[in-house]
Structures are given as C-alpha cells and as structure tokens.
Design a protein around this motif. Structure first.
Motif, mmCIF file in Angstrom:
data_model
loop_
_atom_site.group_PDB
_atom_site.id
_atom_site.type_symbol
_atom_site.label_atom_id
_atom_site.label_comp_id
_atom_site.label_asym_id
_atom_site.label_seq_id
_atom_site.Cartn_x
_atom_site.Cartn_y
_atom_site.Cartn_z
ATOM 1 N N TYR A 174 23.866 11.472 -17.125
ATOM 2 C CA TYR A 174 22.772 10.420 -17.135
ATOM 3 C C TYR A 174 23.851 9.286 -16.257
ATOM 4 C CZ TYR A 174 20.677 5.938 -17.616
ATOM 5 O OH TYR A 174 20.063 4.524 -17.605
ATOM 6 N N ILE A 175 23.248 8.680 -15.134
ATOM 7 C CA ILE A 175 23.942 7.765 -14.344
ATOM 8 C C ILE A 175 22.889 6.561 -14.450
ATOM 9 C CG2 ILE A 175 24.852 7.263 -12.050
ATOM 10 C CD1 ILE A 175 25.465 10.053 -11.395
ATOM 11 N N GLY A 176 23.408 5.427 -14.728
ATOM 12 C CA GLY A 176 22.535 4.243 -14.751
ATOM 13 C C GLY A 176 22.574 3.632 -13.439
ATOM 14 N N ARG A 177 23.512 3.652 -12.540
ATOM 15 C CA ARG A 177 23.772 3.042 -11.226
ATOM 16 C C ARG A 177 24.483 3.915 -10.413
ATOM 17 N NH1 ARG A 177 26.042 -1.371 -8.725
ATOM 18 N NH2 ARG A 177 24.850 -2.370 -7.249
ATOM 19 N N LEU A 178 23.917 4.472 -9.052
ATOM 20 C CA LEU A 178 24.590 5.184 -8.304
ATOM 21 C C LEU A 178 24.628 4.561 -6.697
ATOM 22 C CD1 LEU A 178 26.180 7.725 -7.761
ATOM 23 C CD2 LEU A 178 23.998 8.881 -7.279
ATOM 24 N N VAL A 179 25.930 4.381 -6.107
ATOM 25 C CA VAL A 179 25.921 4.027 -4.898
ATOM 26 C C VAL A 179 26.522 5.241 -3.977
ATOM 27 C CG1 VAL A 179 26.544 2.249 -3.256
ATOM 28 C CG2 VAL A 179 26.104 1.826 -5.625
ATOM 29 N N PRO A 180 25.585 6.005 -3.368
ATOM 30 C CA PRO A 180 26.407 7.266 -2.777
ATOM 31 C C PRO A 180 27.168 6.769 -1.633
ATOM 32 C CG PRO A 180 23.753 7.431 -2.963
ATOM 33 C CD PRO A 180 24.288 5.954 -3.028
ATOM 34 N N GLU A 181 26.861 5.736 -0.760
ATOM 35 C CA GLU A 181 27.976 5.434 0.371
ATOM 36 C C GLU A 181 29.237 5.041 -0.201
ATOM 37 O OE1 GLU A 181 24.925 4.611 -0.047
ATOM 38 O OE2 GLU A 181 24.157 5.529 1.759
ATOM 39 N N LYS A 182 29.497 4.451 -1.354
ATOM 40 C CA LYS A 182 30.694 4.147 -1.923
ATOM 41 C C LYS A 182 31.217 5.093 -2.755
ATOM 42 C CE LYS A 182 29.891 -0.893 -1.653
ATOM 43 N NZ LYS A 182 29.961 -2.233 -2.640
ATOM 44 N N ARG A 183 30.437 6.160 -3.290
ATOM 45 C CA ARG A 183 30.798 7.246 -4.193
ATOM 46 C C ARG A 183 31.312 6.805 -5.250
ATOM 47 N NH1 ARG A 183 34.496 11.516 -0.573
ATOM 48 N NH2 ARG A 183 32.988 12.012 0.967
ATOM 49 N N ALA A 184 30.384 5.887 -5.912
ATOM 50 C CA ALA A 184 30.637 5.167 -7.133
ATOM 51 C C ALA A 184 29.488 5.187 -8.125
ATOM 52 C CB ALA A 184 30.873 3.822 -7.108
ATOM 53 N N ALA A 185 29.833 5.245 -9.268
ATOM 54 C CA ALA A 185 28.522 5.362 -10.188
ATOM 55 C C ALA A 185 28.944 4.315 -11.593
ATOM 56 C CB ALA A 185 28.298 6.594 -10.696
ATOM 57 N N GLU A 186 27.830 3.793 -12.108
ATOM 58 C CA GLU A 186 28.222 2.989 -13.246
ATOM 59 C C GLU A 186 27.163 3.275 -14.412
ATOM 60 O OE1 GLU A 186 27.417 -0.942 -12.017
ATOM 61 O OE2 GLU A 186 28.942 -1.212 -10.607
ATOM 62 N N ASP A 187 27.911 3.044 -15.726
ATOM 63 C CA ASP A 187 27.079 3.605 -16.677
ATOM 64 C C ASP A 187 26.826 4.906 -16.716
ATOM 65 O OD1 ASP A 187 25.970 3.529 -19.235
ATOM 66 O OD2 ASP A 187 23.895 2.620 -18.604
ATOM 67 N N ILE A 188 27.949 5.689 -16.737
ATOM 68 C CA ILE A 188 27.905 7.341 -16.588
ATOM 69 C C ILE A 188 27.973 7.951 -18.128
ATOM 70 C CG2 ILE A 188 30.227 7.490 -16.183
ATOM 71 C CD1 ILE A 188 29.267 10.134 -14.466
ATOM 72 N N ARG A 189 27.255 8.953 -18.219
ATOM 73 C CA ARG A 189 27.411 9.715 -19.622
ATOM 74 C C ARG A 189 26.956 11.170 -19.478
ATOM 75 N NH1 ARG A 189 22.764 5.870 -22.741
ATOM 76 N NH2 ARG A 189 23.399 3.861 -22.101
ATOM 77 N N ILE A 190 28.064 11.857 -20.026
ATOM 78 C CA ILE A 190 28.011 13.317 -19.645
ATOM 79 C C ILE A 190 27.922 14.050 -20.965
ATOM 80 C CG2 ILE A 190 29.230 15.237 -18.729
ATOM 81 C CD1 ILE A 190 30.829 12.826 -17.142
ATOM 82 N N TYR A 191 26.630 14.899 -21.063
ATOM 83 C CA TYR A 191 26.734 15.746 -22.166
ATOM 84 C C TYR A 191 26.913 17.231 -22.114
ATOM 85 C CZ TYR A 191 23.895 11.414 -23.338
ATOM 86 O OH TYR A 191 23.415 10.017 -23.601
ATOM 87 N N ARG A 192 27.775 17.615 -22.755
ATOM 88 C CA ARG A 192 28.196 18.980 -22.442
ATOM 89 C C ARG A 192 27.513 19.851 -23.620
ATOM 90 N NH1 ARG A 192 31.877 19.121 -18.632
ATOM 91 N NH2 ARG A 192 33.319 17.504 -18.326
ATOM 92 N N ILE A 193 26.741 20.838 -23.137
ATOM 93 C CA ILE A 193 25.964 21.617 -24.019
ATOM 94 C C ILE A 193 26.652 22.932 -24.209
ATOM 95 C CG2 ILE A 193 23.768 22.837 -24.482
ATOM 96 C CD1 ILE A 193 23.796 19.716 -24.359
ATOM 97 N N ASP A 194 26.569 23.730 -25.535
ATOM 98 C CA ASP A 194 27.405 24.870 -25.714
ATOM 99 C C ASP A 194 26.154 25.722 -26.781
ATOM 100 O OD1 ASP A 194 28.760 27.268 -26.129
ATOM 101 O OD2 ASP A 194 30.159 26.148 -27.327
ATOM 102 N N ARG A 195 25.575 26.779 -26.480
ATOM 103 C CA ARG A 195 24.615 27.260 -27.478
ATOM 104 C C ARG A 195 23.585 26.510 -27.861
ATOM 105 N NH1 ARG A 195 29.133 30.936 -31.075
ATOM 106 N NH2 ARG A 195 29.924 31.900 -29.598
ATOM 107 N N GLY A 196 22.893 25.967 -26.824
ATOM 108 C CA GLY A 196 21.908 24.744 -26.989
ATOM 109 C C GLY A 196 22.166 23.529 -27.682
ATOM 110 N N GLU A 197 23.396 23.205 -27.953
ATOM 111 C CA GLU A 197 23.671 22.296 -28.868
ATOM 112 C C GLU A 197 24.664 21.444 -28.114
ATOM 113 O OE1 GLU A 197 25.043 22.582 -32.992
ATOM 114 O OE2 GLU A 197 23.551 23.835 -33.398
ATOM 115 N N VAL A 198 24.510 19.912 -28.393
ATOM 116 C CA VAL A 198 25.543 19.082 -27.684
ATOM 117 C C VAL A 198 26.837 19.237 -28.335
ATOM 118 C CG1 VAL A 198 25.983 16.759 -27.008
ATOM 119 C CG2 VAL A 198 23.802 17.295 -27.089
#
Length: 352
Positions: free
Chosen positions: A148-172
């Motif tokens: 999930y990325i709250g705010r992305l600026v592609p030209e600056k290659r930057a993101a704000e408020d980022i959340r990364i959920y890693r899944i294993d066997r259907g569970e976070v």
C-alpha cells in the motif's frame, strides 16, 4: 542514382510530414485555443500536438512520400533514364527501402523516450495539470507481498506512507511501515522503518508479536515506480522499455499481459507496414506514364494506404479492450503485408 533518389525521397518525406503534422496540430489548436492561458502554454501545446501528430502519421508519410517521388521520377523521365543506363528495378528500389528502413528504426527508437507522452502532455496543459503526476492510495500485489502506498511521485522515485504486507501460506507474517521510501534503480529503501512480525506457530504462552525499528531497510527489488503506476492504473502511454518491463512484471505475477502486449506491438511491429507498402506500391506503379492513369493510380494507392493504416489502428484500439489477441490482429496483418512485399520483390523485380 542512389543519392539522387534518396535525396528526393527524403525531401518529400519532410515536406509531407511537416504539412500533415502542422495541419493536425493547427486544427486542434483552433478548437482549444480559448482554453489555453498564456503565449508559452499555447506554443507548448502546439509543439506537443505536433509531436503527437508526427507519432500518429509517421508511417503514412513514408508511403505518401514514396508515391510522390516515383510519380515525379516517371513524369520527368528520370526513371526510364535509370533503366536505360542499366539500373535494375532492385537497384532503383533500394534507396526507398534503405531510407524508409532507417527512418522506421529512428521512429521506433523515439519510443524509448518521453516522445510517447506528447498527447498526455498536451491534455495536461489543456486541463491545467502539472507535468509531474502524483498517485495516491495505490494497493498492489508483488510476488508474495501486498503493498500500500499513500502517495507516489514516479518522477522523483519517491513514496510516502508505505506499508508492505508479506504473506506466507495465506497469512500475514510481517508488516513493514515507513513514512518515506526511495527507489535507487533496483530496489526500494524504506526510511525510519517499523517492522512488525507475527509469531509462528501461534499458541498460548508462546512468543508474541515483535516490533523492530530500523533507520532504513531495502526491499521490493525490481518494483519500479513508473511501471507500478502504468500497469496497475491502466496507463495508455508507455515507452518501449517500460512496456517490456511491464510485461515481465505482469507475467511474474501471473497477470494478464494482453493490453501491454497490444501496445508493445503497436510501437515495435506496426511501423514496419510502411516499408512493406513502399515495396509493394513501388513495384505496382508502371515505369511509363502512358501505361496507366497516374493520377487515378496515386489516388487508389493513397486510399489503400489509409485503409491499411486505419485497419491497424482499429485493431489496436479494440485490442486495448481485450476483444482480440494482438497476435491475431496487428502482428498477423503486418506479417501478411511482409509476405506480400517479399513476393513482389522476388517475382516483380526481374521485369519492367
């Protein structure tokens, strides 16, 4: 002979390309001039629309310039003079093939640059949008991870408020929070990262959730920001490199690549139809002015060129909606034209 024919062909190509692009951009400008504020904005709008028109009409111009050049050579008796001096049809045709092939490769090469965004840039000017777009609230899947990325600026290659959920066997199993992240060309660097890990296995009296804070972590290798916004927001404007990366990304995630393949073929395969028509039409026009009505013949060939171009553009447009496979549309038509050009070259170049 080669220099003379190539020069005449190039001259008419640039004349026709400028005329068609200026006409297209001028008509569009007359419709929208009142919506544009400032002289600089109007000039930029004309430039972007002219670039878009050139992108759209470039292959047509190659064919039109060949028709004009050959008609000129016939009317001036230059073509008969070449044949009388011992030049063969293959030799006279070679400058057209060489120049059109070189220009087509240049045209394809331009699609590795932001040239493909000309129409989008013109629309942004028309609607008062800034050139640097900001994407908000993106939620996408990448390998075994949801991002999930709250705010992305592609030209600056930057993101704000980022959340990364890693899944294993259907569970976070792990969640990474970050207020800011930067892309270094290969991977993302999440600044001031908070890592929350879920225990495995779960049980009473066992280890609970763990929280770890780090100044920065690297993650999401190959998750390119421009491809991210292009693919998952259905963008219609890609460079060739971006389209290729998008196809690899979609295939790696087991997602449908039809729309991106369709656009990739439009930029890489479709332009070659002009070269094939140049060969077919050159060998279809008789070398003698008295052998045919050249005015009528040029009209028919121009109409045929527009029909083929229109058919390919139609197949491209419906291919974007997934109605037809691009391999059965654009690629098939261009391949058939290529076979027709090869047949004409092998069986028509040995006779006048």
């Amino acid at each position: 002979m080669f220099r003379y024919v190539a020069w005449v062909y190039l001259k008419y190509f640039f004349i026709i390309a400028f005329a068609l692009s200026f006409l297209f951009a001028g008509l569009d400008y007359l419709q929208n001039a009142g919506k544009l504020d400032g002289f600089n904005i109007k000039v930029l709008y004309l430039f972007y629309k002219g670039s878009y028109a050139l992108d759209l009409l470039f292959p047509l111009t190659l064919v039109f310039a060949m028709i004009v050049t050959k008609i000129l050579l016939i009317r001036s008796n230059a073509l008969l003079s070449f044949y009388a001096l011992g030049y063969s049809k293959k030799q006279v045709l070679f400058p057209f093939i060489a120049v059109s092939s070189l220009l087509t490769l240049l045209y394809i090469g331009m699609h590795f640059t932001s040239f493909v965004d000309a129409d989008l840039s013109a629309k942004n000017l028309l609607h008062g949008k800034k050139g640097s777009e900001i994407k908000r609230n993106l939620f996408v899947k990448y390998n075994d991870t949801f991002v999930y990325i709250g705010r992305l600026v592609p030209e600056k290659r930057a993101a704000e408020d980022i959340r990364i959920y890693r899944i294993d066997r259907g569970e976070v199993r792990q969640i990474v929070y970050g207020e800011r992240a930067l892309f270094d060309g290969r991977k993302w660097i999440v600044k001031e990262a908070t890592i929350l890990r879920k225990p495995t296995p779960k049980g009473l009296g066992g280890e609970g959730y763990s929280v770890e804070k780090k100044p920065e972590i690297t993650t999401l290798e190959g998750f390119k920001p421009k491809i991210l916004t292009s693919v998952f927001e259905g963008k219609r404007y890609y460079t060739i490199q971006a389209a290729w990366d998008a196809m690899k990304l979609l295939m790696s995630q087991g997602l449908e690549t039809l729309k991106v393949r369709n656009l990739f073929y439009q930029m890489v395969v479709t332009p070659f139809f002009a070269i094939f028509l140049v060969v077919i039409f050159f060998l279809s026009i008789p070398p003698y002015a008295r052998s045919a009505n050249l005015l009528w013949l040029s009209f028919v060939l121009t109409g045929t060129t527009l029909f083929v171009w229109g058919l390919l553009y139609f197949l491209f447009r419906i291919g974007r909606s997934g109605v037809i496979l691009p391999e059965l549309g654009t690629v098939l038509i261009v391949s058939l034209l290529g076979l027709a050009a090869l047949y004409s070259f092998l069986f028509k170049t040995n006779r006048l």
